[in-house]
Design an enzyme around this catalytic site. Structure first.
Site, PDB file in Angstrom:
ATOM      1  N   ARG A  16       8.352   5.488 -17.106  1.00 44.77           N
ATOM      2  CA  ARG A  16       8.100   4.161 -17.086  1.00 44.77           C
ATOM      3  C   ARG A  16       8.443   3.539 -15.752  1.00 44.77           C
ATOM      4  O   ARG A  16       8.153   2.451 -15.387  1.00 44.77           O
ATOM      5  CB  ARG A  16       8.867   3.602 -18.124  1.00 44.77           C
ATOM      6  CG  ARG A  16       8.427   3.589 -19.666  1.00 44.77           C
ATOM      7  CD  ARG A  16       9.554   3.257 -20.719  1.00 44.77           C
ATOM      8  NE  ARG A  16      10.561   4.063 -20.905  1.00 44.77           N
ATOM      9  CZ  ARG A  16      11.346   4.290 -21.854  1.00 44.77           C
ATOM     10  NH1 ARG A  16      11.394   2.848 -22.577  1.00 44.77           N
ATOM     11  NH2 ARG A  16      12.299   5.145 -22.040  1.00 44.77           N
ATOM     12  N   GLN A  76      17.516  21.745 -18.632  1.00 41.22           N
ATOM     13  CA  GLN A  76      16.822  21.731 -19.731  1.00 41.22           C
ATOM     14  C   GLN A  76      15.403  21.807 -19.233  1.00 41.22           C
ATOM     15  O   GLN A  76      14.668  20.864 -18.950  1.00 41.22           O
ATOM     16  CB  GLN A  76      17.066  20.188 -20.179  1.00 41.22           C
ATOM     17  CG  GLN A  76      16.506  20.143 -21.706  1.00 41.22           C
ATOM     18  CD  GLN A  76      16.254  18.678 -22.227  1.00 41.22           C
ATOM     19  OE1 GLN A  76      16.552  17.665 -21.462  1.00 41.22           O
ATOM     20  NE2 GLN A  76      15.807  18.448 -23.520  1.00 41.22           N
ATOM     21  N   THR A  82      16.610  13.710 -26.665  1.00 40.82           N
ATOM     22  CA  THR A  82      18.225  13.707 -26.089  1.00 40.82           C
ATOM     23  C   THR A  82      19.056  14.706 -27.171  1.00 40.82           C
ATOM     24  O   THR A  82      19.976  15.226 -26.867  1.00 40.82           O
ATOM     25  CB  THR A  82      18.762  12.418 -26.482  1.00 40.82           C
ATOM     26  OG1 THR A  82      18.194  11.951 -27.925  1.00 40.82           O
ATOM     27  CG2 THR A  82      18.289  11.167 -25.562  1.00 40.82           C
ATOM     28  N   GLY A 142      17.383   1.852 -30.238  1.00 40.09           N
ATOM     29  CA  GLY A 142      17.703   2.424 -31.553  1.00 40.09           C
ATOM     30  C   GLY A 142      18.600   1.311 -32.250  1.00 40.09           C
ATOM     31  O   GLY A 142      19.625   0.696 -31.421  1.00 40.09           O
ATOM     32  N   GLU A 157      15.416   4.559 -34.417  1.00 35.26           N
ATOM     33  CA  GLU A 157      14.748   4.415 -33.078  1.00 35.26           C
ATOM     34  C   GLU A 157      13.667   3.184 -33.520  1.00 35.26           C
ATOM     35  O   GLU A 157      13.064   3.108 -34.430  1.00 35.26           O
ATOM     36  CB  GLU A 157      14.085   5.473 -32.634  1.00 35.26           C
ATOM     37  CG  GLU A 157      15.030   6.559 -32.142  1.00 35.26           C
ATOM     38  CD  GLU A 157      16.004   5.929 -31.198  1.00 35.26           C
ATOM     39  OE1 GLU A 157      15.426   5.577 -30.214  1.00 35.26           O
ATOM     40  OE2 GLU A 157      16.966   6.035 -31.365  1.00 35.26           O
ATOM     41  N   ARG A 335      21.918  -1.346  17.357  1.00 41.55           N
ATOM     42  CA  ARG A 335      21.486  -0.087  16.789  1.00 41.55           C
ATOM     43  C   ARG A 335      22.912   0.885  16.739  1.00 41.55           C
ATOM     44  O   ARG A 335      23.870   0.450  17.247  1.00 41.55           O
ATOM     45  CB  ARG A 335      20.309   0.367  17.328  1.00 41.55           C
ATOM     46  CG  ARG A 335      18.897  -0.304  17.341  1.00 41.55           C
ATOM     47  CD  ARG A 335      18.094   0.132  18.177  1.00 41.55           C
ATOM     48  NE  ARG A 335      17.764   1.764  18.198  1.00 41.55           N
ATOM     49  CZ  ARG A 335      17.213   1.881  19.142  1.00 41.55           C
ATOM     50  NH1 ARG A 335      16.656   1.522  20.280  1.00 41.55           N
ATOM     51  NH2 ARG A 335      16.951   3.526  19.384  1.00 41.55           N
TER      52      ARG A 335
HETATM   53  C1  UD1 Z   1      17.931   6.240 -26.433  1.00 46.33           C
HETATM   54  C2  UD1 Z   1      18.406   6.409 -27.573  1.00 46.33           C
HETATM   55  C3  UD1 Z   1      18.389   4.855 -28.235  1.00 46.33           C
HETATM   56  C4  UD1 Z   1      19.335   4.083 -27.572  1.00 46.33           C
HETATM   57  C5  UD1 Z   1      18.953   3.944 -25.947  1.00 46.33           C
HETATM   58  C6  UD1 Z   1      19.989   3.397 -25.211  1.00 46.33           C
HETATM   59  C7  UD1 Z   1      17.537   8.407 -28.558  1.00 46.33           C
HETATM   60  C8  UD1 Z   1      16.698   9.123 -29.214  1.00 46.33           C
HETATM   61  N1  UD1 Z   1      17.570   7.330 -28.490  1.00 46.33           N
HETATM   62  O1  UD1 Z   1      16.597   5.752 -26.148  1.00 46.33           O
HETATM   63  O2  UD1 Z   1      18.723   5.026 -29.875  1.00 46.33           O
HETATM   64  O3  UD1 Z   1      19.249   2.545 -27.879  1.00 46.33           O
HETATM   65  O4  UD1 Z   1      18.787   5.350 -25.697  1.00 46.33           O
HETATM   66  O5  UD1 Z   1      19.801   3.325 -23.832  1.00 46.33           O
HETATM   67  O6  UD1 Z   1      18.576   9.156 -28.173  1.00 46.33           O
HETATM   68  N2  UD1 Z   1      17.209  12.784 -21.805  1.00 46.33           N
HETATM   69  C9  UD1 Z   1      17.329  14.112 -21.439  1.00 46.33           C
HETATM   70  N3  UD1 Z   1      16.407  14.893 -21.915  1.00 46.33           N
HETATM   71  C10 UD1 Z   1      15.489  14.665 -22.960  1.00 46.33           C
HETATM   72  C11 UD1 Z   1      15.235  13.266 -23.251  1.00 46.33           C
HETATM   73  C12 UD1 Z   1      16.052  12.320 -22.509  1.00 46.33           C
HETATM   74  O7  UD1 Z   1      18.229  14.560 -20.638  1.00 46.33           O
HETATM   75  O8  UD1 Z   1      14.782  15.693 -23.479  1.00 46.33           O
HETATM   76  C13 UD1 Z   1      17.856  11.634 -21.136  1.00 46.33           C
HETATM   77  C14 UD1 Z   1      17.305  10.799 -20.120  1.00 46.33           C
HETATM   78  O9  UD1 Z   1      17.182  11.152 -18.742  1.00 46.33           O
HETATM   79  C15 UD1 Z   1      18.036   9.458 -20.051  1.00 46.33           C
HETATM   80  C16 UD1 Z   1      18.794   9.699 -21.638  1.00 46.33           C
HETATM   81  O10 UD1 Z   1      18.621  11.168 -21.891  1.00 46.33           O
HETATM   82  O11 UD1 Z   1      19.035   9.243 -19.222  1.00 46.33           O
HETATM   83  C17 UD1 Z   1      18.035   8.662 -22.762  1.00 46.33           C
HETATM   84  O12 UD1 Z   1      16.846   9.019 -22.948  1.00 46.33           O
HETATM   85  P1  UD1 Z   1      15.636   7.736 -22.872  1.00 46.33           P
HETATM   86  O13 UD1 Z   1      14.193   8.352 -22.829  1.00 46.33           O
HETATM   87  O14 UD1 Z   1      16.024   6.764 -21.784  1.00 46.33           O
HETATM   88  O15 UD1 Z   1      16.030   7.111 -24.119  1.00 46.33           O
HETATM   89  P2  UD1 Z   1      15.693   5.758 -25.017  1.00 46.33           P
HETATM   90  O16 UD1 Z   1      14.264   5.773 -25.149  1.00 46.33           O
HETATM   91  O17 UD1 Z   1      16.113   4.956 -23.848  1.00 46.33           O
HETATM   92 CA    CA Z   2      16.923   4.562 -21.694  1.00 47.73          CA
END
Ligand code: UD1
Ligand code: CA
Length: 483
Positions: A16, A76, A82, A142, A157, A335
């Protein structure tokens, strides 16, 4: 209070943000987003610090090596959510105890909040505690669903929520404390049966509840701390909140900010009491501003030391030192490597690079000073230029004490001008000027009498000259041929 493990999740694509850079490397107040997160975790002293990386892996790992050498990056390879990220992290984690899990995209979290959260979790006997927040606009997060006793039942979620669940304002901040044994047992039971087809860490809650464990949601006092950055609008929102936090801190410590909304100060800047900062100013890096200094308006200082009672007005300065009571600006460009001595001046439209201006010396107007050392009590006349570059190599210029460099002097390096020497205005000085000498490096002036009357007769200039009594004597120049 001991913490065995902290896991920072930072493998996501950051889709995003619409960027070719990693989301967690974007900066707020002089630190990357992930550096803020790690700075909040560090005071809890986790014995094992793990960061899950994936997208933009190389850049994130290089940055981590720099900002958090004790952190272990875990790769990963395929981003399957997550829950999947935590599964991978657990393969590199030993022992039991408590694990803190949080996202790498929540830069406003403070270590005070994390410490309170840890204390609350340790006081309970729960297998997991989730930090929750009440958001005015919970869209995208979530949702926290509690049972009739108030315990945490599950997290749903946004994309999997029905209309009733979407009305819940209590959200998952993405900050968790798990007992490692309970997490290890539950994490293997996740499925991808959700709208994104991913393994959700949030589903671990239901698994723990179904297998005899207990879960609680602990409400945070300040929802702003838990805001995550997913897009550029949230980046700006978090930057503004961080700015308010930093500015409040300085104002409480005795700094006057005329307009805090347009004053941007990095976290590592130090400002003493009784400094006044005018609107539109940006202080970055490890700048240090001493008591009584006046900064701005519209001034940028990057890694600049400013002395007591100095002023820096409408100027742009980096990697420089400005002495006590010195004045800089308006419209001055300092500078890297510039040192402006105490009571010295660098004035309007002056550029200085890698040079020392001694105490009480002045470079007041329209000059370039590069690779020079200027003694004390010296004055550099308007529009003097230190010609430090011969087209290939930069050379040094040394100017003594109490020197008077005439206006529009070109000082051609390498060169030295001795103590108390002068140069004549408009000179091109290519040879050293000894102490006490007057250096003159220009052609002697000659006047060609009546020239305008002869060569420009009939013009307004000729008419005015005639009125002033000029005559065409027919003679040529006092000391040269007719031109
Ligand atoms: C997540 C939570 C949501 C919460 C929100 C808070 C889940 C499923 N949802 O949603 O409940 O309200 O955070 O901010 O956990 N990441 C990885 N590997 C992956 C996917 C994500 O390392 O495969 C990391 C991302 O880089 C990020 C974090 O996990 O730093 C959260 O991922 P993101 O996609 O931002 O989750 P949200 O949709 O914000
Ligand atoms: Ca997030």
């Amino acid at each position: 209070m001991s913490l065995e493990v902290a896991i920072v999740l930072a493998a996501g694509e950051g889709t995003r943000m619409k960027s070719h850079r990693s989301k967690v490397l974007f900066e707020i107040a002089g630190k990357s987003i992930i550096e803020h997160v790690i700075a909040a975790v560090t005071p809890l002293h986790p014995a094992q610090l793990r960061v899950v990386v994936g997208a933009h892996r190389q850049a994130v790992e290089e940055h981590l090596a720099h900002i958090a050498p004790t952190a272990l990056a875990i790769f990963q390879a395929e981003r399957n959510g997550t829950g999947h990220a935590v599964q991978i992290a657990l393969t590199e984690i030993t022992g039991d105890g408590v694990v803190l899990i949080l996202a790498g995209d929540t830069p406003l979290l403070t270590s005070a909040t994390l410490s309170e959260f840890l204390i609350a979790h340790k006081a309970s006997s729960d297998s997991v505690s989730v930090l929750s927040a009440l958001l005015p606009d919970p869209f995208g997060y979530g949702r926290i669903l509690r049972d009739e006793t108030g315990a945490l039942a599950r997290i749903v979620e946004e994309r999997d929520a029905d209309d009733e669940i979407k009305l819940v304002e209590e959200v998952n901040t993405g900050v968790y404390l798990f007992e490692l044994a309970a997490l290890r047992a539950a994490i293997t039971q996740l499925t991808t049966a959700n709208s994104q087809g991913e393994l959700y860490l949030t589903d671990v809650i239901s698994v723990i509840n179904a297998t005899g464990g207990t879960a609680s949601a602990i409400l945070s006092n300040d929802y702003a701390e838990t805001l995550g950055i997913n897009d550029r609008a949230q980046l700006a929102e978090c930057a503004a909140l961080m700015r308010e936090r930093i500015n409040d801190h300085h104002m409480k410590a005795g700094v006057t900010l005329i307009d805090p909304t347009t004053t941007w100060i990095d976290v590592d800047v130090t400002i003493e009491a009784d400094v006044v900062i005018h609107p539109g100013s940006t202080l970055t890096g490890e700048s240090y501003i001493s008591s009584g200094a006046i900064i701005g308006p519209r001034t940028t200082l990057n890694n600049v030391f400013v002395g007591v009672d100095a002023s820096v007005v409408e100027s742009n300065c980096s990697h420089s030192e400005i002495g006590d009571r010195a004045t800089v600006g308006p419209y001055t460009f300092l500078r890297a490597g510039s040192k402006i001595g105490s009571d010295a001046k660098a004035g309007a439209y002056v550029e200085i690079k890698n040079s020392t201006v001694g105490e009480r010396s002045k470079v007041p107007h329209l000059s370039y000073v590069g690779d020079a050392t200027i003694g004390s009590g010296t004055n550099i006349g308007a529009a003097a230029v230190f010609v430090n570059y011969d087209g290939v190599v930069k050379h040094q210029i040394i100017i003594g004490d109490d020197v008077r460099i005439g206006s529009d002097t070109m000082l051609v390096a390498p060169l030295s001008v001795g103590d108390g020497a002068y140069t004549a205005a408009g000179s091109v000085i290519t040879e050293d000027v000894p102490a006490g000498a007057m250096g003159v490096g220009r052609a002697r002036q000659r006047n060609i009498l009546g020239w305008v009357l002869r060569k420009r007769s009939g013009t307004n200039s000729a008419k005015s000259a005639e009125k002033a009594g000029a005559v065409d004597s027919g003679s040529s120049s006092s000391n040269g041929a007719e031109i």
